[in-house]
Design a protein around this motif. Structure first.
Motif, PDB file in Angstrom:
ATOM      1  N   GLY A  42       0.799  -1.221   0.000  1.00 62.24           N
ATOM      2  CA  GLY A  42       0.000   0.000   0.000  1.00 62.24           C
ATOM      3  C   GLY A  42       0.828   1.266   0.000  1.00 62.24           C
ATOM      4  O   GLY A  42       0.294   2.366   0.141  1.00 62.24           O
ATOM      5  N   LYS A  43       2.150   1.141  -0.177  1.00 64.38           N
ATOM      6  CA  LYS A  43       3.035   2.312  -0.121  1.00 64.38           C
ATOM      7  C   LYS A  43       2.738   3.302  -1.248  1.00 64.38           C
ATOM      8  O   LYS A  43       2.589   4.500  -1.005  1.00 64.38           O
ATOM      9  CB  LYS A  43       4.495   1.854  -0.194  1.00 64.38           C
ATOM     10  N   THR A  44       2.653   2.798  -2.476  1.00 64.16           N
ATOM     11  CA  THR A  44       2.418   3.694  -3.611  1.00 64.16           C
ATOM     12  C   THR A  44       1.034   4.327  -3.538  1.00 64.16           C
ATOM     13  O   THR A  44       0.866   5.514  -3.841  1.00 64.16           O
ATOM     14  CB  THR A  44       2.590   2.937  -4.937  1.00 64.16           C
ATOM     15  N   THR A  45       0.034   3.581  -3.121  1.00 62.32           N
ATOM     16  CA  THR A  45      -1.314   4.146  -2.953  1.00 62.32           C
ATOM     17  C   THR A  45      -1.290   5.293  -1.949  1.00 62.32           C
ATOM     18  O   THR A  45      -1.929   6.337  -2.156  1.00 62.32           O
ATOM     19  CB  THR A  45      -2.299   3.058  -2.488  1.00 62.32           C
ATOM     20  N   LEU A  53      -3.345  12.583  -6.269  1.00 61.06           N
ATOM     21  CA  LEU A  53      -3.518  11.865  -7.537  1.00 61.06           C
ATOM     22  C   LEU A  53      -4.568  10.769  -7.440  1.00 61.06           C
ATOM     23  O   LEU A  53      -4.995  10.226  -8.453  1.00 61.06           O
ATOM     24  CB  LEU A  53      -2.177  11.272  -7.987  1.00 61.06           C
ATOM     25  N   THR A  54      -4.949  10.422  -6.234  1.00 60.23           N
ATOM     26  CA  THR A  54      -6.082   9.530  -6.012  1.00 60.23           C
ATOM     27  C   THR A  54      -6.766   9.966  -4.728  1.00 60.23           C
ATOM     28  O   THR A  54      -6.109  10.451  -3.798  1.00 60.23           O
ATOM     29  CB  THR A  54      -5.644   8.051  -5.940  1.00 60.23           C
ATOM     30  N   GLU A  55      -8.083   9.846  -4.679  1.00 60.56           N
ATOM     31  CA  GLU A  55      -8.836  10.335  -3.528  1.00 60.56           C
ATOM     32  C   GLU A  55      -9.000   9.240  -2.481  1.00 60.56           C
ATOM     33  O   GLU A  55      -9.314   8.096  -2.818  1.00 60.56           O
ATOM     34  CB  GLU A  55     -10.218  10.825  -3.967  1.00 60.56           C
ATOM     35  N   PRO A  72      -4.910  19.753  -4.692  1.00 61.68           N
ATOM     36  CA  PRO A  72      -3.777  18.967  -5.198  1.00 61.68           C
ATOM     37  C   PRO A  72      -2.768  19.794  -5.988  1.00 61.68           C
ATOM     38  O   PRO A  72      -1.566  19.493  -5.954  1.00 61.68           O
ATOM     39  CB  PRO A  72      -4.449  17.918  -6.089  1.00 61.68           C
ATOM     40  N   ILE A  73      -3.212  20.842  -6.681  1.00 60.95           N
ATOM     41  CA  ILE A  73      -2.288  21.660  -7.468  1.00 60.95           C
ATOM     42  C   ILE A  73      -1.294  22.375  -6.556  1.00 60.95           C
ATOM     43  O   ILE A  73      -0.093  22.448  -6.844  1.00 60.95           O
ATOM     44  CB  ILE A  73      -3.046  22.687  -8.342  1.00 60.95           C
ATOM     45  N   GLN A  74      -1.787  22.892  -5.422  1.00 60.45           N
ATOM     46  CA  GLN A  74      -0.889  23.564  -4.478  1.00 60.45           C
ATOM     47  C   GLN A  74       0.150  22.599  -3.922  1.00 60.45           C
ATOM     48  O   GLN A  74       1.315  22.955  -3.736  1.00 60.45           O
ATOM     49  CB  GLN A  74      -1.699  24.170  -3.330  1.00 60.45           C
ATOM     50  N   VAL A  75      -0.275  21.362  -3.656  1.00 55.04           N
ATOM     51  CA  VAL A  75       0.661  20.358  -3.154  1.00 55.04           C
ATOM     52  C   VAL A  75       1.724  20.055  -4.203  1.00 55.04           C
ATOM     53  O   VAL A  75       2.924  19.984  -3.899  1.00 55.04           O
ATOM     54  CB  VAL A  75      -0.088  19.072  -2.754  1.00 55.04           C
ATOM     55  N   LYS A  76       1.315  19.890  -5.441  1.00 54.50           N
ATOM     56  CA  LYS A  76       2.259  19.556  -6.518  1.00 54.50           C
ATOM     57  C   LYS A  76       3.295  20.658  -6.727  1.00 54.50           C
ATOM     58  O   LYS A  76       4.428  20.386  -7.145  1.00 54.50           O
ATOM     59  CB  LYS A  76       1.500  19.279  -7.816  1.00 54.50           C
TER      60      LYS A  76
END
Length: 337
Positions: A42-45, A53-55, A72-76
């Motif tokens: 479950g690391k990548t999830t 990138l996934t909710e 999510p845009i601010q995080v990226k």
């Protein structure tokens, strides 16, 4: 100090399968945190939820003070992410690829070129700056990937299996580079891996992740203390002149719980070092388990009984031991669904 990454009851399901189950995790600014677990844990999830990138089905992922699901845009903009296989334009040079990434992040062209050249030098690719990426080795591509995530000057970098497919020397060099970047620039690093010894080399803390749950978190000493149920201190002594009287004297030392020969010596006796030939008696390795540090008392008792002491060292669990003990005990600890 506020955590730079804060996960609270983070949960993700795919049908009846729970990929991440009520995950709570805090990562401090400037630390290198290793998310350690087998493939499919479950690391990548978890990483994808941190990046928006996934909710998640429930719970929250806050990165740099920003809710990753809502913004999510601010995080990226503030996080650099390197997946296990970075995609580049194969027919363009390493320099061209970095400049392209910089321009996508709205960095002016002159500054983009300067920054790209500086990063290529720092990751050891200065000589290959104008070489097409299609001719790069796997290790070179990973170095370029590290430069790629740094081009926008992120506060956090997330590396998903960064050493996959690299030869041992390349792994060593990449890990040193990651550690130096974190220390010199105060970067927070989340490194996901299933390679125990690599995580142990550079991470300040480790989270052991099994079947969607984080079952232990801490540095090596903390994980050892969590795992130890019998005693906190183990010491091995190499000596000549072992006797029943010495064994009883060691057992009488306050907080000592167990004294005995290591398994191989109990069966056959150890091979004495060259300078032990005149000491008399069988050369053995003795393990002592105690509730406190009694190293000085052990040494004085051995010498006081006329034995010769050739070595005395603490025995600690390695990360490999810790990981396998936790992993094998995952179901019995009722931490994993």
């Amino acid at each position: 100090m506020e955590p730079v990454i804060e996960l609270a009851q983070l949960t993700k399901k795919y049908g009846d399968f729970t990929a991440v189950n009520k995950l709570d995790l805090s990562i401090r600014p400037g630390e290198i945190f290793g998310l350690l677990g087998p493939n499919g844990a479950g690391k990548t999830t978890t990483i994808l939820m941190m990046l928006g990138l996934t909710e998640p089905d429930s719970g929250t992922a806050t990165v740099c003070g920003v809710d990753a699901t809502r913004n999510p845009i601010q995080v990226k903009r503030r996080v650099g992410y390197m997946p296990d296989d970075v995609g580049f334009y194969e027919d363009r040079s390493g320099l061209d690829n970095l400049i392209y990434t910089a321009r996508l992040n709205l960095i002016p062209e002159k500054e983009a070129r300067e920054r790209a050249l500086e990063l290529l030098k720092r990751v050891g690719l200065e000589a290959a700056a104008h070489k097409k990426v299609g001719a790069y080795s796997r290790g070179m591509r990973q170095r370029l990937g590290l430069a790629d995530v740094l081009i926008k000057k992120p506060e956090v970098i997330i590396l998903d299996e960064p050493t996959l497919g690299i030869d041992p020397e390349g792994v060593r060099e990449l890990l040193v580079l990651i550690r130096d970047l974190s220390r010199n620039e105060g970067l927070t690093v989340l490194l996901s891996s299933h390679h125990l010894h690599q995580v142990q080399q550079i991470c300040d803390r480790v989270g052991i992740f099994v079947r969607g749950q984080l079952i232990a978190v801490g540095d090596l000493d903390e994980l050892t203390r969590q795992l130890e149920t019998k005693a906190n201190y183990k010491v091995e002594m190499d000596l000549a002149g072992w006797s029943p009287e010495l064994e009883e004297a060691l057992k009488r030392i306050d907080t000592v719980m167990e004294v005995g020969l290591t398994e191989s010596d109990a069966l056959t006796g150890g091979a004495a070092p060259a300078n032990a030939s005149a000491a008399g008696g069988k050369y053995v390795t003795v393990r002592v388990i105690s509730g406190s540090d009694v190293t000085p008392q052990l040494a004085s008792t051995v010498v006081g009984h006329g034995a010769s002491l050739y070595g005395l060292r603490p025995v600690r669990y390695g990360l490999d031991d810790i990981y396998h003990r936790y992993f094998e005990g995952g179901e019995s600890r009722e931490r994993v669904d």
